[in-house]
Design an enzyme around this catalytic site. Structure first.
Site, PDB file in Angstrom:
ATOM      1  N   GLU A  38      15.997  11.713   0.442  1.00  0.00           N
ATOM      2  CA  GLU A  38      16.519  12.289   1.690  1.00  0.00           C
ATOM      3  C   GLU A  38      17.659  13.235   1.335  1.00  0.00           C
ATOM      4  N   GLY A  44      17.261  10.638   9.917  1.00  0.00           N
ATOM      5  CA  GLY A  44      16.620  11.892  10.303  1.00  0.00           C
ATOM      6  C   GLY A  44      17.156  12.500  11.583  1.00  0.00           C
ATOM      7  N   THR A  45      16.371  13.425  12.126  1.00  0.00           N
ATOM      8  CA  THR A  45      16.728  14.101  13.375  1.00  0.00           C
ATOM      9  C   THR A  45      16.932  13.079  14.482  1.00  0.00           C
ATOM     10  N   CYS A  46      16.036  12.108  14.540  1.00  0.00           N
ATOM     11  CA  CYS A  46      16.062  11.134  15.633  1.00  0.00           C
ATOM     12  C   CYS A  46      17.420  10.448  15.723  1.00  0.00           C
ATOM     13  N   ALA A 117      14.024  17.655  -2.005  1.00  0.00           N
ATOM     14  CA  ALA A 117      12.805  17.536  -2.813  1.00  0.00           C
ATOM     15  C   ALA A 117      11.905  18.748  -2.612  1.00  0.00           C
ATOM     16  N   GLY A 179      13.102  24.708  29.650  1.00  0.00           N
ATOM     17  CA  GLY A 179      13.114  23.546  30.560  1.00  0.00           C
ATOM     18  C   GLY A 179      12.083  22.524  30.152  1.00  0.00           C
ATOM     19  N   GLY A 261      11.440  24.563  21.760  1.00  0.00           N
ATOM     20  CA  GLY A 261      10.422  23.940  20.926  1.00  0.00           C
ATOM     21  C   GLY A 261      10.899  23.736  19.500  1.00  0.00           C
ATOM     22  N   ASP A 302       6.675  14.574  12.546  1.00  0.00           N
ATOM     23  CA  ASP A 302       6.706  15.924  13.128  1.00  0.00           C
ATOM     24  C   ASP A 302       6.045  16.963  12.229  1.00  0.00           C
ATOM     25  N   HIS A 433      10.549 -11.452  40.243  1.00  0.00           N
ATOM     26  CA  HIS A 433      11.071 -10.772  41.437  1.00  0.00           C
ATOM     27  C   HIS A 433      12.578 -10.950  41.502  1.00  0.00           C
TER      28      HIS A 433
HETATM   29  P1  FAD Z   1      12.853  13.700  11.121  1.00  0.00           P
HETATM   30  O1  FAD Z   1      13.465  12.665  11.972  1.00  0.00           O
HETATM   31  O2  FAD Z   1      13.118  15.114  11.447  1.00  0.00           O
HETATM   32  O3  FAD Z   1      13.307  13.395   9.635  1.00  0.00           O
HETATM   33  C1  FAD Z   1      13.001  14.254   8.591  1.00  0.00           C
HETATM   34  C2  FAD Z   1      13.984  14.012   7.466  1.00  0.00           C
HETATM   35  O4  FAD Z   1      13.538  14.717   6.322  1.00  0.00           O
HETATM   36  C3  FAD Z   1      15.396  14.535   7.759  1.00  0.00           C
HETATM   37  O5  FAD Z   1      16.325  13.488   7.581  1.00  0.00           O
HETATM   38  C4  FAD Z   1      15.599  15.668   6.759  1.00  0.00           C
HETATM   39  O6  FAD Z   1      16.946  15.758   6.304  1.00  0.00           O
HETATM   40  C5  FAD Z   1      14.662  15.244   5.635  1.00  0.00           C
HETATM   41  N1  FAD Z   1      14.190  16.353   4.802  1.00  0.00           N
HETATM   42  C6  FAD Z   1      13.630  17.521   5.212  1.00  0.00           C
HETATM   43  N2  FAD Z   1      13.287  18.270   4.149  1.00  0.00           N
HETATM   44  C7  FAD Z   1      13.623  17.564   3.052  1.00  0.00           C
HETATM   45  C8  FAD Z   1      13.519  17.812   1.660  1.00  0.00           C
HETATM   46  N3  FAD Z   1      12.981  18.939   1.183  1.00  0.00           N
HETATM   47  N4  FAD Z   1      13.971  16.862   0.808  1.00  0.00           N
HETATM   48  C9  FAD Z   1      14.522  15.717   1.271  1.00  0.00           C
HETATM   49  N5  FAD Z   1      14.659  15.436   2.573  1.00  0.00           N
HETATM   50  C10 FAD Z   1      14.204  16.341   3.453  1.00  0.00           C
HETATM   51  N6  FAD Z   1      11.682  11.534  20.119  1.00  0.00           N
HETATM   52  C11 FAD Z   1      11.471  10.400  20.811  1.00  0.00           C
HETATM   53  O7  FAD Z   1      10.480   9.709  20.550  1.00  0.00           O
HETATM   54  N7  FAD Z   1      12.339   9.987  21.786  1.00  0.00           N
HETATM   55  C12 FAD Z   1      13.440  10.698  22.112  1.00  0.00           C
HETATM   56  O8  FAD Z   1      14.203  10.289  23.001  1.00  0.00           O
HETATM   57  C13 FAD Z   1      13.686  11.907  21.418  1.00  0.00           C
HETATM   58  N8  FAD Z   1      14.781  12.645  21.699  1.00  0.00           N
HETATM   59  C14 FAD Z   1      15.014  13.787  20.979  1.00  0.00           C
HETATM   60  C15 FAD Z   1      16.141  14.542  21.302  1.00  0.00           C
HETATM   61  C16 FAD Z   1      16.409  15.706  20.589  1.00  0.00           C
HETATM   62  C17 FAD Z   1      17.637  16.511  20.941  1.00  0.00           C
HETATM   63  C18 FAD Z   1      15.539  16.106  19.529  1.00  0.00           C
HETATM   64  C19 FAD Z   1      15.839  17.340  18.720  1.00  0.00           C
HETATM   65  C20 FAD Z   1      14.414  15.366  19.216  1.00  0.00           C
HETATM   66  C21 FAD Z   1      14.133  14.201  19.943  1.00  0.00           C
HETATM   67  N9  FAD Z   1      13.007  13.434  19.679  1.00  0.00           N
HETATM   68  C22 FAD Z   1      12.767  12.287  20.406  1.00  0.00           C
HETATM   69  C23 FAD Z   1      12.046  13.808  18.632  1.00  0.00           C
HETATM   70  C24 FAD Z   1      12.311  12.973  17.353  1.00  0.00           C
HETATM   71  O9  FAD Z   1      13.637  13.186  16.938  1.00  0.00           O
HETATM   72  C25 FAD Z   1      11.344  13.373  16.266  1.00  0.00           C
HETATM   73  O10 FAD Z   1      10.013  13.293  16.751  1.00  0.00           O
HETATM   74  C26 FAD Z   1      11.480  12.448  15.068  1.00  0.00           C
HETATM   75  O11 FAD Z   1      12.781  12.507  14.535  1.00  0.00           O
HETATM   76  C27 FAD Z   1      10.470  12.822  13.973  1.00  0.00           C
HETATM   77  O12 FAD Z   1      10.631  11.975  12.900  1.00  0.00           O
HETATM   78  P2  FAD Z   1      10.241  12.434  11.405  1.00  0.00           P
HETATM   79  O13 FAD Z   1      10.466  11.225  10.560  1.00  0.00           O
HETATM   80  O14 FAD Z   1       8.915  13.060  11.407  1.00  0.00           O
HETATM   81  O15 FAD Z   1      11.272  13.584  11.049  1.00  0.00           O
HETATM   82  P1  NAD Z   2       9.439  21.668  24.625  1.00  0.00           P
HETATM   83  O1  NAD Z   2       8.181  22.212  24.086  1.00  0.00           O
HETATM   84  O2  NAD Z   2       9.426  20.348  25.288  1.00  0.00           O
HETATM   85  O3  NAD Z   2      10.043  22.694  25.687  1.00  0.00           O
HETATM   86  C1  NAD Z   2      10.318  24.028  25.371  1.00  0.00           C
HETATM   87  C2  NAD Z   2      10.323  24.831  26.672  1.00  0.00           C
HETATM   88  O4  NAD Z   2      10.880  26.114  26.419  1.00  0.00           O
HETATM   89  C3  NAD Z   2       8.925  25.055  27.234  1.00  0.00           C
HETATM   90  O5  NAD Z   2       8.865  24.544  28.548  1.00  0.00           O
HETATM   91  C4  NAD Z   2       8.742  26.578  27.167  1.00  0.00           C
HETATM   92  O6  NAD Z   2       7.970  27.074  28.237  1.00  0.00           O
HETATM   93  C5  NAD Z   2      10.188  27.054  27.231  1.00  0.00           C
HETATM   94  N1  NAD Z   2      10.398  28.392  26.673  1.00  0.00           N
HETATM   95  C6  NAD Z   2       9.890  28.923  25.537  1.00  0.00           C
HETATM   96  N2  NAD Z   2      10.351  30.183  25.355  1.00  0.00           N
HETATM   97  C7  NAD Z   2      11.196  30.450  26.385  1.00  0.00           C
HETATM   98  C8  NAD Z   2      11.979  31.563  26.738  1.00  0.00           C
HETATM   99  N3  NAD Z   2      12.017  32.687  25.999  1.00  0.00           N
HETATM  100  N4  NAD Z   2      12.727  31.499  27.868  1.00  0.00           N
HETATM  101  C9  NAD Z   2      12.724  30.389  28.645  1.00  0.00           C
HETATM  102  N5  NAD Z   2      11.982  29.286  28.336  1.00  0.00           N
HETATM  103  C10 NAD Z   2      11.234  29.307  27.223  1.00  0.00           C
HETATM  104  O7  NAD Z   2      10.470  21.710  23.398  1.00  0.00           O
HETATM  105  P2  NAD Z   2      11.943  21.114  23.255  1.00  0.00           P
HETATM  106  O8  NAD Z   2      12.518  20.803  24.585  1.00  0.00           O
HETATM  107  O9  NAD Z   2      12.643  22.050  22.341  1.00  0.00           O
HETATM  108  O10 NAD Z   2      11.675  19.749  22.492  1.00  0.00           O
HETATM  109  C11 NAD Z   2      11.010  19.750  21.210  1.00  0.00           C
HETATM  110  C12 NAD Z   2      10.257  18.468  21.002  1.00  0.00           C
HETATM  111  O11 NAD Z   2      11.175  17.406  20.793  1.00  0.00           O
HETATM  112  C13 NAD Z   2       9.417  18.056  22.203  1.00  0.00           C
HETATM  113  O12 NAD Z   2       8.113  18.561  22.086  1.00  0.00           O
HETATM  114  C14 NAD Z   2       9.420  16.567  22.155  1.00  0.00           C
HETATM  115  O13 NAD Z   2       8.259  16.125  21.502  1.00  0.00           O
HETATM  116  C15 NAD Z   2      10.651  16.210  21.322  1.00  0.00           C
HETATM  117  N6  NAD Z   2      11.644  15.566  22.210  1.00  0.00           N
HETATM  118  C16 NAD Z   2      11.319  14.379  22.777  1.00  0.00           C
HETATM  119  C17 NAD Z   2      12.208  13.773  23.635  1.00  0.00           C
HETATM  120  C18 NAD Z   2      11.829  12.463  24.251  1.00  0.00           C
HETATM  121  O14 NAD Z   2      10.894  11.843  23.762  1.00  0.00           O
HETATM  122  N7  NAD Z   2      12.509  12.020  25.297  1.00  0.00           N
HETATM  123  C19 NAD Z   2      13.427  14.352  23.923  1.00  0.00           C
HETATM  124  C20 NAD Z   2      13.738  15.567  23.327  1.00  0.00           C
HETATM  125  C21 NAD Z   2      12.829  16.163  22.454  1.00  0.00           C
END
Ligand code: FAD
Ligand code: NAD
Length: 457
Positions: A38, A44-46, A117, A179, A261, A302, A433
């Site tokens: 890592e 990670g992102t999550c 990596a 949105g 996105g 992802d 309930h």
């Molecule tokens: P990641 O969590 O992205 O982890 C990838 C890891 O790989 C990172 O730690 C990175 O540092 C590491 N990495 C990358 N390249 C390399 C490399 N070359 N060498 C070593 N390490 C590397 N999903 C939900 O289900 N529920 C939610 O409520 C939700 N909320 C979200 C809110 C936001 C603001 C965002 C941005 C995303 C959200 N998501 C949510 C989506 C969720 O975060 C991702 O789907 C999830 O983290 C994907 O997991 P992953 O393990 O595939 O990748």
């Molecule tokens: P998204 O695909 O959900 O939404 C992106 C939105 O941006 C779309 O509705 C699109 O029409 C709009 N858009 C694109 N170009 C635009 C422009 N030029 N002007 C105005 N609007 C524009 O993507 P996100 O919100 O970035 O989230 C990314 C991913 O992260 C999601 O697909 C989801 O899987 C994950 N996520 C999940 C959760 C959860 O599970 N609760 C929370 C956050 C993120």
């Protein structure tokens, strides 16, 4: 974290998000000698920039919103929000969870290596230039925010979701571009603060991937919270505090958050050197066993494509570890739930009434509104509904919920679908309930034409 880099590992997992660390822990539990690489911090992102900090912010903002809306219940309060304390609290939650994940990796015997990596060939990676040979590898590098060319992230007043979650102080006005999931969740949270929020979506409605009836209560609540929602408004550029929408309209904002996105994180990974192919969108191609086009290399989470959800990444991690260990892999899940943490919350799983006919049958529907649910009434949260979708014989194939507690209720619906349960099964289960879960039972009863607390269709 960091252990020294071994010369060789039976399994190398690249990326320590929910996909990667789940795969590594489960593989180690199966007796595979596993190294997790890592480049930042496990989780990670999550954990660091997504699910957990965003839900911490939403919870804090929700407490403020609910406290300020308690007057009809006889509670008068004027909450103040301390942004600095909130960010500190979020950081504490994240730090504690990251420590716990790291401990779990070690306790399960996973070797943790800090570094970036890249593939040298299909049997070797380099971790910051040090070679590490493997029998098998799992690629779990996740995704990164898509950049809008006219609103680049390198501007000081343009933020991605990760930055936005830690933004302190908040500027007087913020435009959120996109949105979708991130945009609507952020608007829901930031609306609790003393700043003007505009939420701008290119498509004709918020959360375009969801049914309009699910999104309507969310739109009502954003309107009530004073969020300026603009749809049919593709953003073109942002400069000098002015955000321009294609077609001429413009909006003034002190800062802009871009959430349009995410794309697979495959930069500098040496995919070609290993023979790992991607599709035209950069998504790593995989088969149903998560195998890439390179022998011995799997990809999950992802980086391997939709849905971009943490629980999907983790499920793939468990599945790939079982396959590598030669264990029976569980059958593919019939459905993956999704939750949007807005106010009210949206939760879905499986087929909708619109998508069911595409799979060859006319759905049976069971539906109740939360207005008829006692617990929802005592929470003053009655906007929304539970809808269940079934085959002709009553077997559940989908559920769409919007309202209170639905992020918890959707687990029951997913279980019912995965177990092949019917309307009759769900209606037979005694639900406590007063709870919002009774709405799931009532919706099943409605599907059978015999709901007690709502009129039957
Ligand atoms: P990641 O969590 O992205 O982890 C990838 C890891 O790989 C990172 O730690 C990175 O540092 C590491 N990495 C990358 N390249 C390399 C490399 N070359 N060498 C070593 N390490 C590397 N999903 C939900 O289900 N529920 C939610 O409520 C939700 N909320 C979200 C809110 C936001 C603001 C965002 C941005 C995303 C959200 N998501 C949510 C989506 C969720 O975060 C991702 O789907 C999830 O983290 C994907 O997991 P992953 O393990 O595939 O990748
Ligand atoms: P998204 O695909 O959900 O939404 C992106 C939105 O941006 C779309 O509705 C699109 O029409 C709009 N858009 C694109 N170009 C635009 C422009 N030029 N002007 C105005 N609007 C524009 O993507 P996100 O919100 O970035 O989230 C990314 C991913 O992260 C999601 O697909 C989801 O899987 C994950 N996520 C999940 C959760 C959860 O599970 N609760 C929370 C956050 C993120």
């Amino acid at each position: 974290m960091t252990d020294s880099i071994p010369d060789r590992a039976e399994l190398v997992v690249v990326g320590g998000g929910p996909g990667g660390y789940t795969a590594a822990i489960r593989a180690a539990q199966h007796g595979i000698e596993t190294t997790l690489v890592e480049r930042a911090a496990v989780g990670g992102t999550c954990l660091h920039d997504g699910c957990i900090p965003s839900k911490a912010l939403l919870t804090a903002a929700g407490i403020a919103r609910d406290a300020g809306a308690g007057e009809p219940m006889g509670v008068r309060a004027a909450p103040t929000l301390d942004r600095e304390a909130m960010v500190e609290w979020t950081t504490d939650v994240v730090t504690e969870m990251a420590r716990s994940v790291e401990k779990l990796c070690r306790a399960n015997g996973v070797t943790l290596v800090r570094g970036s990596a890249r593939f040298v060939d299909s049997a070797t990676i380099a971790v910051d230039d040090e070679p590490l040979g493997f029998d098998d590898a799992v690629l779990a590098t996740g995704s990164r925010a898509v950049e809008l060319p006219g609103v680049p992230f390198d501007r000081p007043d343009v933020y991605d979701a990760a930055d936005a979650l830690r933004l302190d102080p908040l500027p007087p006005s913020i435009a959120i571009v996109g949105g979708g999931y991130i945009g609507t969740e952020l608007a829901t949270a930031l609306a609790a603060f003393d700043c003007e929020i505009a939420l701008i979506e290119a498509e004709s409605g918020l959360l375009p991937a969801y049914g309009r009836d699910l999104v309507r209560p969310v739109k009502r609540s954003l309107d009530a919270a004073g969020v300026d929602v603009r749809c049919d408004a593709p953003v073109a550029w942002y400069e000098g505090g002015e955000l321009a929408i294609d077609g001429g309209e413009s909006i003034r904002a002190d800062a802009t958050i871009v959430a349009v996105g995410r794309e697979p994180a495959t930069e500098n990974l040496g995919l070609a050197a290993a023979g790992i192919e991607t599709d035209p969108n950069g998504v790593v191609r995989t088969d149903e066993g998560h195998r890439t086009t390179a022998d011995g290399v799997a990809a999950i989470g992802d980086v391997a494509g939709e849905p971009l959800l943490a629980h999907k990444a983790a499920a793939e991690g468990r599945s790939v570890a079982a396959r590598l260990a030669g264990r029976p892999t569980p059958p593919a899940n019939r459905s993956i739930p999704a939750v949007v943490y807005t106010d009210p919350t949206i939760a879905t799983v499986g087929l909708s009434p619109d998508s069911a006919p595409d799979t060859g049958f006319d759905p049976r529907i069971g539906e109740v509104r939360f207005a008829t649910n006692g617990r929802a009434a005592t929470r003053r949260s009655t906007d929304g509904f539970v809808r269940l979708v079934a085959r002709d014989d009553g077997t559940l194939v989908g559920a769409q919920l919007v309202g209170p507690e639905v992020e918890e209720l959707i687990g029951e619906c997913a279980l019912a679908i995965d177990c092949g349960a019917t309307f009759a099964d769900l209606a037979h289960v005694v639900h406590p309930h007063p709870t919002c879960s009774e709405a799931v039972m009532e919706a099943a009863e409605n599907g059978l034409g015999r709901a007690i607390h709502s009129l039957n269709r």
